[in-house]
Design a protein around this motif. Structure first.
Motif, PDB file in Angstrom:
ATOM      1  N   ASP A 183      44.748   6.958   5.266  1.00 39.07           N
ATOM      2  CA  ASP A 183      44.896   7.162   6.521  1.00 39.07           C
ATOM      3  C   ASP A 183      43.415   6.501   7.824  1.00 39.07           C
ATOM      4  O   ASP A 183      44.132   6.615   8.706  1.00 39.07           O
ATOM      5  N   ALA A 184      42.503   6.823   7.274  1.00 40.35           N
ATOM      6  CA  ALA A 184      41.045   5.900   8.241  1.00 40.35           C
ATOM      7  C   ALA A 184      40.015   5.505   7.010  1.00 40.35           C
ATOM      8  O   ALA A 184      39.794   6.052   5.654  1.00 40.35           O
ATOM      9  N   ARG A 224      54.557  25.517   5.273  1.00 35.74           N
ATOM     10  CA  ARG A 224      52.868  25.104   6.307  1.00 35.74           C
ATOM     11  C   ARG A 224      51.795  24.026   5.369  1.00 35.74           C
ATOM     12  O   ARG A 224      50.841  24.531   5.566  1.00 35.74           O
ATOM     13  N   MET A 225      51.951  23.144   4.869  1.00 31.97           N
ATOM     14  CA  MET A 225      51.646  21.991   4.641  1.00 31.97           C
ATOM     15  C   MET A 225      51.531  20.258   4.684  1.00 31.97           C
ATOM     16  O   MET A 225      52.796  20.259   4.762  1.00 31.97           O
ATOM     17  N   LEU A 226      51.078  19.851   5.530  1.00 34.48           N
ATOM     18  CA  LEU A 226      51.227  18.805   5.767  1.00 34.48           C
ATOM     19  C   LEU A 226      50.634  17.278   4.789  1.00 34.48           C
ATOM     20  O   LEU A 226      49.409  17.899   5.664  1.00 34.48           O
ATOM     21  N   PHE A 227      50.585  16.351   5.157  1.00 30.01           N
ATOM     22  CA  PHE A 227      50.183  15.127   5.308  1.00 30.01           C
ATOM     23  C   PHE A 227      49.858  14.741   6.210  1.00 30.01           C
ATOM     24  O   PHE A 227      51.309  14.721   7.145  1.00 30.01           O
ATOM     25  N   TYR A 228      48.951  13.120   6.934  1.00 27.95           N
ATOM     26  CA  TYR A 228      49.195  13.268   8.027  1.00 27.95           C
ATOM     27  C   TYR A 228      49.467  11.824   8.021  1.00 27.95           C
ATOM     28  O   TYR A 228      50.147  10.759   7.079  1.00 27.95           O
ATOM     29  N   GLU A 229      50.623  11.778   9.051  1.00 25.68           N
ATOM     30  CA  GLU A 229      51.250  10.813   9.649  1.00 25.68           C
ATOM     31  C   GLU A 229      50.770  10.374  10.664  1.00 25.68           C
ATOM     32  O   GLU A 229      50.504  10.813  11.507  1.00 25.68           O
ATOM     33  N   THR A 230      51.543   8.801  11.042  1.00 24.55           N
ATOM     34  CA  THR A 230      50.020   8.549  12.693  1.00 24.55           C
ATOM     35  C   THR A 230      51.349   8.824  13.635  1.00 24.55           C
ATOM     36  O   THR A 230      50.790   8.076  15.095  1.00 24.55           O
ATOM     37  N   MET A 252      51.877  11.920  14.355  1.00 26.00           N
ATOM     38  CA  MET A 252      51.346  13.088  14.367  1.00 26.00           C
ATOM     39  C   MET A 252      50.443  13.207  16.299  1.00 26.00           C
ATOM     40  O   MET A 252      50.183  13.651  16.894  1.00 26.00           O
ATOM     41  N   SER A 253      49.772  11.954  16.153  1.00 28.67           N
ATOM     42  CA  SER A 253      48.505  11.384  17.031  1.00 28.67           C
ATOM     43  C   SER A 253      49.017  11.903  18.575  1.00 28.67           C
ATOM     44  O   SER A 253      47.977  13.100  19.353  1.00 28.67           O
ATOM     45  N   SER A 254      49.731  11.444  18.976  1.00 32.06           N
ATOM     46  CA  SER A 254      50.437  11.506  20.184  1.00 32.06           C
ATOM     47  C   SER A 254      50.992  12.817  20.452  1.00 32.06           C
ATOM     48  O   SER A 254      50.918  13.478  21.607  1.00 32.06           O
ATOM     49  N   ASP A 255      51.974  13.333  19.322  1.00 31.72           N
ATOM     50  CA  ASP A 255      52.338  15.141  19.076  1.00 31.72           C
ATOM     51  C   ASP A 255      50.847  16.194  20.587  1.00 31.72           C
ATOM     52  O   ASP A 255      50.960  16.477  20.253  1.00 31.72           O
ATOM     53  N   ILE A 256      50.284  15.747  18.775  1.00 34.24           N
ATOM     54  CA  ILE A 256      48.483  16.523  19.565  1.00 34.24           C
ATOM     55  C   ILE A 256      48.291  16.685  19.804  1.00 34.24           C
ATOM     56  O   ILE A 256      47.312  17.139  20.516  1.00 34.24           O
ATOM     57  N   THR A 257      48.109  14.802  21.207  1.00 33.15           N
ATOM     58  CA  THR A 257      47.027  15.409  21.818  1.00 33.15           C
ATOM     59  C   THR A 257      47.897  15.340  22.822  1.00 33.15           C
ATOM     60  O   THR A 257      47.546  16.552  24.284  1.00 33.15           O
TER      61      THR A 257
END
Length: 730
Positions: free
Chosen positions: A426-427, A450-456, A458-463
């Motif tokens: 991921d990074a 209640r558990m997730l691995f990071y997906e690309t 997600m970044s825009s939604d979280i921002t």
């Protein structure tokens, strides 16, 4: 310098001083026993021809000790800057010069100015004793002051030279001016003994002064008292000895030497050893303070776990040591912000600390658990080869939270949302890896696991979510929130007897934000507390405005969030709102959700206190919760609100129809009122009327309205509702 070793050495030094003190006492007792019982047996024991050498040896030791005291005082004065220390140094330099003169003038010594005689030697000794005793007494009487001028130091230390010069002129005058103090073959004269007793009196006075200030510096005072006591003993022995061959004379010199040694120890301790120990203690305290500050800088205060600074440095050092897969787990305690806002930081901190302990117990040894400022936990896994292994660990962490956290009389739950980011998938940078795990953690609250691995994605939604969350903090003060009111129709009369207050958010750039987006956000961040209070104040004030405008009495229903129910001053706040708005409590209905009734003891207490205010209590979204129905008979509830999801399918789903029938029947037997939400079709209304439901609300009658529109169209809305009901009855 190793401060622990210094502390040990100082402790050993104290034990050494105690041993020396015991040795001095035993030595003194032994000498006094010789004087008391074996004085004759020890007369001339060293041989009469050796007494001059013995006397010379003892006097040299006395001169060395007194000169050392003078030099020590001279060297320490620039740092201590005390006039008393300066005077003590000058006094002992004077005494040292007198002792030198006494030694050189002693009978049997080589030619010094004149032939050595007991006359000169004895007068030098007596003057020295008086100068010392009276000088110390005067120094005690002088007020301690600081020394500013260097010339003053030189002036004081020049006085001993003038004193000794004057004494040499006086004692070695061509014709003797002073009477003799010792008569050969007879011993000391009355004058010598009298002067000796004057010195003893001075020493006794000094001891009295020392005892009065014993608590100020016990160790120094003990040394000074010992010195004064030895001088008194030596003076007394010098008054009773027969001649120089008498053992009393020799023992008197030993006591005199011991006295100066103890005096030297006292001055050494006060000017060198004690400042050194204080310096060591200060350095030790400073070192401990540095260690504590370093610990605080790298550890969380609540959990004692490594903090964000520690994590960043640790990842920077260890992340790139190998190219093996590694993982970052970001862990959030659900609703911790609400608990902090409602119950206070002490409860939230205690819960966070308990969660940290459970996490520590579940994590493998090679994992690093850290605590971030935002109440997030971060787990660094140095070995993360298998995704299934990570999932299994996350489930174990979540299972560990199933048991409630008992904090005083509250039983709190601590569900976890876990986000995972993988290195190097991921990074590659440590800060980016942590940030992506936090993104996944926020999104994890939306999925059942209640558990997730990071997906690309997600970044825009979280921002966007974080931006909206930040804007929500300013929505109140910028007057972006407003209320709409949905009428509730009484089915028997067709009148609008009550309304439900619904909060809305008009964002300055994004327009109208749906409540399902910002209400959960407000609960997560704790903003629900000030927003909830604003809603209550605004709704109560609006009801009074409608009353003043001539509308019939209207009850307003206001939702309470879980965070508000744990707010410590909730009852007091509602009472204050009622007082300030002058609203009769019977026109305020507080709505709770069924899921809030899980904490039975707390809810019972709060609801009874609220009921005592005179307000009514309703259970919103009834039938969607998971708790026992036993609370209906134990809680002071007035009304049940049937959730719109049951009403919507009342015609097509037999299960929903059965649930509505059950609720209506149960409410009738428990003497509770019922409000059905979400009425959009006449058929739905028809069924509820036939089931003897008392009150309904929904788009069939009216959507939520702004207060001005409702006020201006009140009669029209009520007339429309009555027309709809008349059609049903026809």
């Amino acid at each position: 310098m190793n401060l622990e070793k210094v502390g040990v050495s100082l402790s050993e030094l104290n034990k050494s001083l105690l041993r020396q003190g015991i040795q001095f006492i035993l030595f003194s007792i032994g000498l006094l026993l010789i004087v008391a019982f074996w004085s004759e047996q020890f007369y001339g024991i060293f041989g009469k021809s050796n007494y001059i050498s013995i006397h010379l040896f003892i006097e040299i030791l006395i001169i060395v000790v007194t000169m050392t005291i003078a030099i020590q005082s001279w060297l320490t004065t620039p740092f201590i800057l005390s006039n008393k220390t300066l005077y003590i140094g000058a006094l002992f330099l004077t005494y040292s010069f007198i002792e030198i003169a006494h030694t050189l003038a002693y009978k049997g010594m080589p030619y010094f100015i004149t032939q050595s005689t007991s006359y000169a030697a004895t007068w030098f000794y007596i003057i020295g004793r008086l100068v010392l005793s009276c000088g110390i007494l005067v120094i005690f009487a002088v007020k301690e002051k600081g020394i500013r001028k260097k010339t003053y130091r030189w002036f004081i230390y020049s006085t001993p030279f003038f004193v000794i010069a004057s004494l040499l002129l006086l004692i070695y005058a061509p014709n003797p001016i002073l009477p003799p103090l010792v008569v050969d073959g007879i011993g000391p004269t009355t004058l010598k003994n009298a002067l000796q007793y004057v010195a003893i009196s001075c020493q006794i006075t000094i001891m009295y002064i020392l005892l009065k200030s014993f608590h100020n510096a016990p160790k120094i005072i003990v040394l000074l008292l010992g010195s004064a006591c030895y001088l008194i003993i030596s003076d007394f022995l010098f008054t009773i000895y027969r001649d120089v061959y008498d053992i009393k004379n020799f023992i008197g010199h030993l006591f005199q030497l011991s006295s100066f040694y103890l005096l030297f120890k006292a001055i050494y301790f006060s000017s060198i050893e004690r400042p050194f120990r204080e310096l060591m203690e200060m350095q030790s305290h400073l070192e401990k303070s540095r260690e504590k500050m370093h610990y605080m800088a790298y550890h969380d205060e609540v959990t004692s776990l490594p903090n964000e600074r520690f994590l960043n440095e640790y990842l920077h050092k260890n992340l790139y040591k190998s190219k093996a897969n590694k993982a970052i787990l970001a862990i959030e305690i659900e609703r911790i912000s609400t608990i902090k806002a409602s119950l206070g930081s002490s409860y939230a901190n205690k819960m966070i600390s308990m969660v940290a302990q459970r996490l520590q117990a579940c994590l493998p040894e090679k994992s690093l658990l850290c605590m971030l400022r935002e109440d997030y936990f971060i787990v660094y896994m140095d070995e993360a080869q298998h995704v299934d292994h990570i999932r299994k660990l996350c489930k174990q962490l979540q299972l560990a939270m199933h048991e409630s956290f008992q904090i005083q009389h509250f039983s709190l739950n601590g569900n976890l949302n876990i986000g995972i980011s993988l290195f190097p998938i991921d990074a590659y940078k440590e800060d980016e890896l942590v940030r992506l795990a936090i993104y996944a953690m926020h999104e994890a609250s939306k999925v059942p696991s209640r558990m997730l691995f990071y997906e690309t994605s997600m970044s825009s939604d979280i921002t966007e979510k974080l931006t909206l969350e930040n804007d929500l903090h300013y929505a109140l003060e910028n007057n972006e929130l407003f209320l709409e009111y949905q009428p509730q129709i009484d089915l028997q009369s067709g009148y609008i007897l009550s309304v439900e207050a619904l909060v809305r958010w008009q964002h300055p750039h994004k327009g109208l934000i749906a409540p399902f987006k910002f209400i959960p956000m407000a609960e997560e961040t704790g903003m629900i507390i000030p927003i909830g209070q604003w809603v209550l104040e605004t709704a109560c004030r609006q009801v009074k405005e409608w009353e003043r405008a001539g509308l019939p009495p209207i009850m307003v229903a206001v939702n309470l969030s879980l965070g508000q129910l744990f707010q410590q001053n909730l009852v007091e706040m509602i009472q204050n709102v009622l007082n300030e708005t002058e609203l009769d409590p019977q026109y305020l209905q507080l709505e709770i959700t069924e899921s809030m009734t899980i904490n039975f003891d707390h809810m019972t207490m709060i609801l009874q206190q609220l009921k005592a205010l005179g307000v009514t209590i309703a259970v919103d979204d009834f039938g969607t919760g998971y708790s026992s129905l036993s609370y209906l008979k134990d809680f002071p509830i007035d009304c049940l609100k049937i959730d719109r999801s049951f009403v919507k399918k009342i015609q097509s789903e037999p299960t929903d129809k059965a649930l509505v029938d059950m609720i209506l029947s149960m409410a009738k037997h428990l003497r509770l009122k019922v409000v059905a939400e979400g009425i959009e079709e006449v058929a739905q209304l028809q069924y509820l009327v036939e089931g003897h439901c008392e009150t309904v609300q929904g788009f069939l009658f009216s959507k939520p309205l702004n207060p001005a529109f409702l006020q201006n169209n009140y009669q029209k809305l009520q007339h429309n509702a009555q027309n709809i009901l008349e059609k049903i009855h026809i």
